[in-house]
Design a protein around this motif. Sequence first.
Motif, short mmCIF file in Angstrom:
data_model
loop_
_atom_site.label_atom_id
_atom_site.label_comp_id
_atom_site.label_asym_id
_atom_site.label_seq_id
_atom_site.Cartn_x
_atom_site.Cartn_y
_atom_site.Cartn_z
N GLN A 74 0.81 -1.22 0.00
CA GLN A 74 0.00 0.00 0.00
C GLN A 74 0.85 1.28 0.00
O GLN A 74 0.31 2.39 -0.04
N TRP A 75 2.14 1.13 -0.03
CA TRP A 75 3.04 2.27 0.10
C TRP A 75 2.79 3.40 -0.89
O TRP A 75 2.81 4.57 -0.50
N PRO A 76 2.53 3.12 -2.17
CA PRO A 76 2.33 4.24 -3.11
C PRO A 76 1.20 5.18 -2.69
O PRO A 76 1.26 6.39 -2.98
N GLU A 77 0.17 4.67 -2.01
CA GLU A 77 -0.92 5.53 -1.59
C GLU A 77 -0.48 6.57 -0.57
O GLU A 77 -1.07 7.65 -0.47
N LEU A 78 0.55 6.24 0.21
CA LEU A 78 1.04 7.19 1.21
C LEU A 78 1.53 8.47 0.56
O LEU A 78 1.33 9.57 1.07
N LEU A 79 2.18 8.33 -0.59
CA LEU A 79 2.66 9.51 -1.30
C LEU A 79 1.52 10.25 -1.99
O LEU A 79 1.58 11.48 -2.15
N GLU A 80 0.48 9.52 -2.37
CA GLU A 80 -0.66 10.18 -3.01
C GLU A 80 -1.41 11.08 -2.03
O GLU A 80 -1.89 12.15 -2.40
N VAL A 81 -1.52 10.67 -0.77
CA VAL A 81 -2.27 11.49 0.19
C VAL A 81 -1.42 12.62 0.77
O VAL A 81 -1.95 13.54 1.39
N LEU A 82 -0.10 12.55 0.58
CA LEU A 82 0.75 13.63 1.06
C LEU A 82 0.49 14.91 0.27
O LEU A 82 0.35 14.90 -0.96
N ALA A 83 0.45 16.02 0.98
CA ALA A 83 0.29 17.32 0.34
C ALA A 83 1.58 17.71 -0.38
O ALA A 83 2.66 17.17 -0.09
N ARG A 84 1.50 18.66 -1.27
CA ARG A 84 2.70 19.17 -1.93
C ARG A 84 3.63 19.75 -0.86
O ARG A 84 3.20 20.47 0.03
N GLY A 85 4.88 19.39 -0.97
CA GLY A 85 5.84 19.80 0.04
C GLY A 85 5.78 18.97 1.31
O GLY A 85 6.42 19.31 2.31
N GLY A 86 5.03 17.86 1.27
CA GLY A 86 4.87 17.02 2.45
C GLY A 86 6.12 16.21 2.77
O GLY A 86 7.04 16.08 1.95
N ARG A 87 6.15 15.67 3.99
CA ARG A 87 7.31 14.90 4.45
C ARG A 87 6.88 13.49 4.84
O ARG A 87 5.91 13.30 5.58
N LYS A 107 5.58 16.72 -6.70
CA LYS A 107 4.93 17.21 -5.48
C LYS A 107 5.94 17.79 -4.49
O LYS A 107 5.56 18.17 -3.38
N ASP A 108 7.21 17.83 -4.86
CA ASP A 108 8.25 18.36 -3.95
C ASP A 108 8.22 17.69 -2.59
O ASP A 108 8.29 18.34 -1.54
N LEU A 109 8.14 16.36 -2.59
CA LEU A 109 8.08 15.61 -1.34
C LEU A 109 9.49 15.38 -0.79
O LEU A 109 10.47 15.34 -1.52
N SER A 110 9.55 15.18 0.52
CA SER A 110 10.79 14.79 1.20
C SER A 110 10.61 13.38 1.76
O SER A 110 9.66 13.14 2.52
#
Length: 369
Positions: free
Chosen positions: A269-282, A304-307
């Motif tokens: 289910q890991w890819p969904e974690l990045l989908e729900v993260l906001a832009r600039g999310g960590r 999405k400029d994620l960290s």
Amino acid sequence: MNQIELPETMSAVVLTGHGGLEKLEYREDIKVPRPEAGEVLIRVGASAINNTDINTRTGWYSKGVTTGTEEGAASGFASANQDDGAWSGKPLNFPLIQGADVCGTIVGVGDSVDSGRIGERVLVRPMQQAPDNPSSYNLITFGSECNGGYAEYAVARSSEVFAVNSSLSDAELASFPCAYSTAEGMLEKADLKNGERILITGASGGVGSAAIQLAKRRGAEVIAVSGETKFEEVRRLGADHVIARGQSLLNSLEKDSIKVVADLVAGPQWPELLEVLARGGRYVASGAIAGPMVELDVRTLYLKDLSLLGSTWQPKKVFENLIGYIERNEIRPVVAKKYALRDVVHAQEDFMAKRFSGKLAIEVANQNL
């Protein structure tokens, strides 16, 4: 060396190598250690069970293992390489006394340690600065690179042993060090702020339940993922919303609606974690119990400029702050069950079966449970 009168031998649970539960041996003839220069000797009151104990026993940290922790938790992993079965990627020295958690009383000190420390009630920092090369990110784990708390006595460097003033029992205090410092280290690394929305996976486990409390302490809104049978317990810890484990996150949360993800699970289910993260999310991880191999769409990451953050090493202030939280009653222990030292195998079996929320404590000083 200054110390009170001690027995020659003690009871301990000894890990003889990577593998199944048969690698854990309860013995009553282990020599009581003596503190060397800079060390203290602790009469252990209680320890606790942690994922890292089981992962180390089974060799799950080995790059040869690509599945979740449950598959080989009882029997070990045939694909594990003995040379990289520890979290550090280096071979361990067996036999080894595990137990990352220790609450106890100092009963002896080595040279250069103030004898006034004898009698202190203490907690041991699990993730410790490496003694031979104290550079940043260089560390050892208590109960992995050195003997730990599954014993009546343990030695540790005085600089890694912290006095604690609390009315909590030894078992309750022993529930804090590994799980809560791991959780606090994750939140510190992700720089979780007041008012932010955080998603915590594996929320009913030791680290997850700690993360809920510590995130609420920071003023965050907590979305917790756990088994449905543990919803009420997770809510009592402070979770604002709870999602059933295995349920699609995108059916419960909007895309780009979470500022921080604290992940202990990974898996399919890991890819969904990045989908729900906001832009600039960590995103911060300190576990992968559902499986370490995940699929990453790099476009999601950069558009999405994620960290993406890993969290193992902790600055000492994480544990120093934790002692303060305990003494000010800002966090509370979650001890689900207690076991005698001789019953460590049974405790690990219960841990692996996920029968309880919170921590399973080992009352070392009480063999009559």
